[in-house]
Design a protein around this motif. Structure first.
Motif, PDB file in Angstrom:
ATOM      1  N   LYS A   1       0.799  -1.042   0.522  1.00  0.00           N
ATOM      2  CA  LYS A   1      -0.035   0.161  -0.059  1.00  0.00           C
ATOM      3  C   LYS A   1       0.908   0.875  -0.026  1.00  0.00           C
ATOM      4  O   LYS A   1       2.022   1.414   0.944  1.00  0.00           O
ATOM      5  N   MET A   2       0.442   2.444  -0.445  1.00  0.00           N
ATOM      6  CA  MET A   2       1.483   3.774  -0.794  1.00  0.00           C
ATOM      7  C   MET A   2       1.200   4.463   0.183  1.00  0.00           C
ATOM      8  O   MET A   2       0.997   4.109   1.588  1.00  0.00           O
ATOM      9  N   LYS A   3       2.832   4.954   0.816  1.00  0.00           N
ATOM     10  CA  LYS A   3       2.942   5.297   1.721  1.00  0.00           C
ATOM     11  C   LYS A   3       2.514   7.287   1.197  1.00  0.00           C
ATOM     12  O   LYS A   3       2.255   7.546   0.978  1.00  0.00           O
ATOM     13  N   THR A   4       1.411   7.794   2.281  1.00  0.00           N
ATOM     14  CA  THR A   4       1.208   8.720   2.635  1.00  0.00           C
ATOM     15  C   THR A   4       1.413   9.893   3.432  1.00  0.00           C
ATOM     16  O   THR A   4       2.565   9.549   4.711  1.00  0.00           O
ATOM     17  N   GLU A   5       1.789  11.008   2.907  1.00  0.00           N
ATOM     18  CA  GLU A   5       2.613  12.122   3.777  1.00  0.00           C
ATOM     19  C   GLU A   5       0.928  13.297   3.855  1.00  0.00           C
ATOM     20  O   GLU A   5       0.254  13.467   3.115  1.00  0.00           O
ATOM     21  N   PHE A   6       0.592  13.606   4.974  1.00  0.00           N
ATOM     22  CA  PHE A   6      -0.956  14.784   5.485  1.00  0.00           C
ATOM     23  C   PHE A   6      -0.481  15.755   5.198  1.00  0.00           C
ATOM     24  O   PHE A   6       0.761  16.312   5.694  1.00  0.00           O
TER      25      PHE A   6
ATOM     26  N   ARG B   1      -5.154   5.834   8.062  1.00  0.00           N
ATOM     27  CA  ARG B   1      -6.439   4.390   8.048  1.00  0.00           C
ATOM     28  C   ARG B   1      -7.048   5.920   7.350  1.00  0.00           C
ATOM     29  O   ARG B   1      -8.601   5.335   5.686  1.00  0.00           O
ATOM     30  N   TRP B   2      -7.973   6.573   7.357  1.00  0.00           N
ATOM     31  CA  TRP B   2      -8.314   7.450   6.550  1.00  0.00           C
ATOM     32  C   TRP B   2      -8.190   8.481   5.542  1.00  0.00           C
ATOM     33  O   TRP B   2      -9.198   7.809   4.706  1.00  0.00           O
ATOM     34  N   ILE B   3      -7.104   8.269   5.100  1.00  0.00           N
ATOM     35  CA  ILE B   3      -6.371   7.913   3.754  1.00  0.00           C
ATOM     36  C   ILE B   3      -6.960   7.612   3.165  1.00  0.00           C
ATOM     37  O   ILE B   3      -6.733   7.457   1.830  1.00  0.00           O
ATOM     38  N   ASP B   4      -6.455   6.533   3.653  1.00  0.00           N
ATOM     39  CA  ASP B   4      -6.738   5.311   2.973  1.00  0.00           C
ATOM     40  C   ASP B   4      -8.430   4.728   2.391  1.00  0.00           C
ATOM     41  O   ASP B   4      -7.373   3.507   1.257  1.00  0.00           O
ATOM     42  N   GLN B   5      -8.972   5.026   3.355  1.00  0.00           N
ATOM     43  CA  GLN B   5     -10.229   4.893   2.815  1.00  0.00           C
ATOM     44  C   GLN B   5     -10.783   5.468   1.796  1.00  0.00           C
ATOM     45  O   GLN B   5     -11.719   5.581   2.129  1.00  0.00           O
ATOM     46  N   GLY B   6     -10.264   6.926   1.550  1.00  0.00           N
ATOM     47  CA  GLY B   6     -10.489   7.959   0.456  1.00  0.00           C
ATOM     48  C   GLY B   6     -11.920   9.274   1.793  1.00  0.00           C
ATOM     49  O   GLY B   6     -12.496   9.281   0.644  1.00  0.00           O
ATOM     50  N   ALA B   7     -11.887   8.618   2.111  1.00  0.00           N
ATOM     51  CA  ALA B   7     -12.740   9.273   3.115  1.00  0.00           C
ATOM     52  C   ALA B   7     -11.354  11.187   3.743  1.00  0.00           C
ATOM     53  O   ALA B   7     -10.719  11.792   3.457  1.00  0.00           O
ATOM     54  N   HIS B   8     -13.362  12.552   3.227  1.00  0.00           N
ATOM     55  CA  HIS B   8     -12.572  13.341   2.943  1.00  0.00           C
ATOM     56  C   HIS B   8     -12.654  14.037   3.746  1.00  0.00           C
ATOM     57  O   HIS B   8     -13.068  15.300   4.309  1.00  0.00           O
TER      58      HIS B   8
END
Length: 264
Positions: A9-14, A128-135
């Protein structure tokens, strides 16, 4: 330039918008920099994330034999109410289960395709929220172990959804919701064991994704059926790459696949 490696899974930066990185063993790709570029994805082989062998991926990036053996794929992963480490009871590996289950967990509300309840380790917010595509998302309860989070989620999902519609999420056909009001409305349904952990004063977290064009009729790319794909990247949301022709590619759903990615 061609990058090759096993998908995880892609790593993300907020940040606003979210920054995405595809990490391979010896390299990484900053996905945001590929927007508006045509890329080619070629399937090379399978590589189980546990044993490393070229065996068909069964679920969660693992081959079938590993999936039914390792603690990282036990039932309590998807159903946290089945956690037993707080009782000292082993499922597959008590040391691992204590490490994961006996740490702070959060029950949250997220709006990705609709308002849903979910559970994650506190350390995984906002990932977790980013991975779910939550805005937008908000914490409801913070508890000391996974079991308490699980039984709270079970109680609340009688009154709110617990699944995301991935097509609706990707089309961005989503109404804004007042999650603070939802939190207050659901407070009464929290189990007695978790009531003292209710979070009474917090605000929503808002998330922006790097999307230039949302798909109108998302069609999912399956590397087993389409081992070679080429398309113009126009967005990233959740763990999906979005292409100009409405094709979407679920990176997390393709964990354990070795691919070669290149600019065309």
């Amino acid at each position: 330039m061609t990058y090759q490696g096993v998908l995880t899974k892609m790593k993300t930066e907020f940040s606003q918008p979210i920054q995405y990185y595809l990490v391979f063993e010896t390299d990484f790709i900053h996905i945001n920099q590929l927007l508006e570029k045509t890329i080619r994805i070629q399937f090379v082989k399978h590589q189980c994330l546990n044993c490393g062998l070229d065996k068909p991926i069964f679920r969660q990036g693992f081959c079938k034999s590993c999936f039914f053996d390792i603690p990282q794929a036990a039932d309590w992963i998807m159903r946290p109410e089945l956690s037993t480490a707080h009782l000292g009871k082993e499922d597959r590996d008590l040391a691992y289960e204590k490490q994961v289950q006996l740490q702070p967990h959060v029950v949250y509300l997220a709006n990705s395709s609709n308002v849903k309840v979910g559970v994650t380790r506190k350390s995984q917010i906002p990932t977790r929220w980013i991975d779910q595509g939550a805005h937008e998302a908000i914490e409801i309860v913070e508890v000391p172990n996974r079991y308490l989070a699980g039984i709270t989620e079970v109680a609340l999902k009688d009154h709110v959804a617990d699944k995301t519609n991935w097509r609706t999420m990707l089309k961005n056909d989503i109404a804004d919701e007042d999650l603070v009001s939802w939190r207050e409305k659901l407070k009464q349904y929290i189990p007695d064991e978790a009531k003292d952990y209710f979070i009474a004063s917090n605000s929503e977290t808002n998330i922006q994704f790097p999307v230039l064009q949302y798909p109108t009729k998302p069609k999912s790319l399956n590397l087993d059926k389409t081992p070679n794909f080429e398309g113009k990247l126009v967005g990233v949301k959740g763990q999906y790459l979005i292409f100009e022709d409405n094709t979407v590619f679920n990176i997390r759903g393709s964990e354990g696949y070795v691919v070669a990615i290149s600019l065309v």
